[in-house]
Structures are given as structure tokens and as C-alpha cells.
Design an enzyme around this catalytic site. Sequence first.
Site: not given
Length: 302
Positions: A34, A109-110, A227, A283
Site C-alpha cells: 500500500m 507488504s500487503q 517493523d 518495514h
Amino acid sequence: MRLDFVALCVIISQVYGKNVTDDKYTPVVMWHGMGDSCCFVFSLGSLKKLIERTLDNRIYVKSLEIGGSYIRDYESGYFIHPDKQIEDACIQITNDKNLKNGFNAIGFSQGSQFLRALVQRCPSAKVKNLITLGGQHQGVYGLPNCPSLTTKTCEYLREILNFAAYAGWVQRTLVQATYWHDPKNEDIYRTKSTFIAEINNEKSVNQKYIDRLQKLENFVMVKFMNDSMVQPVDSSWFGFYKPGSDVELMTLEQSDIFTKEKLGLKKMKEDGKLKFIEIEGNHLQFRNEWFIENIVNAYLKN
Ligand SMILES: *[C@@H]1O[C@H](CO)[C@@H](O)[C@H](O)[C@H]1NC(C)=O
Ligand SMILES: *[C@@H]1O[C@H](CO)[C@@H](O)[C@H](O)[C@H]1NC(C)=O
């Protein structure tokens, strides 16, 4: 003038375009996170180049662009339901003849859980190694940071998620709500989550999901130790908070998904297919050298 420009592009792409039949390595498909996009040089564009360079330009790398344009692609990270995004990705992959013999997949990530869902749902996606970096396989409970949004917008998002993540309209409009996992209300989560509970076979067990995951050669999960976006960080390794607690953590092996073999992950672990990698840092913060050694050399040279 414009025509000349188009003609020039065609010529350039013919001269510099890659000859697919010359490729030596298994193609790679990447899915961004995102607040990110498929193709800009400052995001996945540079990583795509790094992979190509490292593998002598004898590899086909596709960075998925969702929604048909750069802008829609960026927005997709917040506002296009994962189900739609996965359908879109499945069509793109099915229509790409370079990918018909299989590919390795890297999710950021997502994009991690979206790619896993793609493996589970899209029969024509023949994924060999599924690599996820900073993913949220068990969802998140908290949104400490929102990349590339203003502080105000981010706070607003966070408020909606905290108070109404499971409301129908929020599930329909906000991507992050679809992997919101409230450990203190597991029943509500299982009933109302429109994405992560479904792909984790928490609503009911979809045998196809199990069978398709078994076809992977490796399922690699990278966790960033410091993260500040994934809460809890353990979700990157398929761990989460213990049901009923938002403090105590459990590993994948301690969860129902594993012990009750809801997704076939126990079998995958026994077969040596689950790879847990951790790296110090925030992250998605990694150096190119780390990526080449631990991802490219280890999993993309097939
Ligand atoms: C691509 O490679 C094949 C096989 O080596 C060759 O026949 C073909 O002409 C090449 N195409 C281009 C555009 O270079
Ligand atoms: C990152 O987290 C690890 C484990 O919690 C800790 O040992 C380390 O000091 C942290 N590093 C930084 C830079 O915060």
C-alpha cells in the site's frame, strides 16, 4: 509529432526488447504494497531492474499494475477490494504467455497476502517459489503508519479501522479493513472479515486452497524485526496475537490454522517448504546486497 514519438518507442522496444526465448531463468511476478506502485523507479521499478541486472537480463519480470493505470494502481492499495485485485491479477497472468510455464512470485507488504491468495484462487498461476516480504498473513490489529498519506488522513483511516473495521461499507471500501484481525473478537473477525479470514480458511475449509498451496516449492516469509507498520510483526511469519489477547503472541505452529491443518501448512512445514527469514530493520528496509544474497541467489535462480 506524437506519432513520431510512438514510432520511436516501437523501435526502441524492438532494439532493446527482450527475446523471451532467450530467457534462462524462471520469470518473476511482483506485487507491491500500500502507498506504493508497480513501476516508478523509486518503488518497485528499481527492484525489478536489480533482479534483471543480477540475472544477466535473462529473466522476465512483471510488476503487477492493478486497475489499468499508474494512478489506479496506486489507489488500488487503499481502495480496490483484494478480491477484485486478485481477479485482475489472475487475468493479467493468464493472458501473459511468458508466464504460462510457471513463475516465482514476490509480494511486498500487503501484496504478500494478495499473492498468496492468487496462488490459492487462480488456477493458471503456476507459482514455484512464493516469497513474501513484510506480509500480513494473519492480518493486522493496528495501523501504526500509512506510507505516503498525510498524517491527518492516516489518523482518520486508523480511527475508522479501530471503530468500524467490520462494518459492511468499510470492508467494501477500505483495503486495510479486509485484513483487520481483532484477536479479542475472533468470532466477529471470522464472520465479518471479507478477505483474510476467507483466504486463511477460517470461515470454512476450502480444499482447493490447501491443494494449490501444496504445489509451491517454497513459501518464504521475511519478517522485519523492527517493523513499525505491521502489527504484530509476527504476522509476517503467519503468527499473531493469541485469541482473546492483544498482548500475548503465538507462532504459526501454535495457531489453529496450523494445529487443525486448515491450510495444509503443517504438511508444508514437514516437507521443508516453509522458510522463515528475519532481518533487522524497519518495514521493507533492506539493502540490495541482502536481497541479492537471500532472495535472488537463493530462490530466483531456478
Ligand atoms: C528470438 O530468439 C529466437 C530463437 O533464438 C530467434 O529465432 C528469433 O529470431 C529471436 N527474435 C528476435 C526478435 O530477436
Ligand atoms: C530490532 O529488533 C531487535 C529484536 O527485537 C533488537 O534486538 C534490535 O536492537 C532492534 N534494532 C533496532 C535498530 O532497533
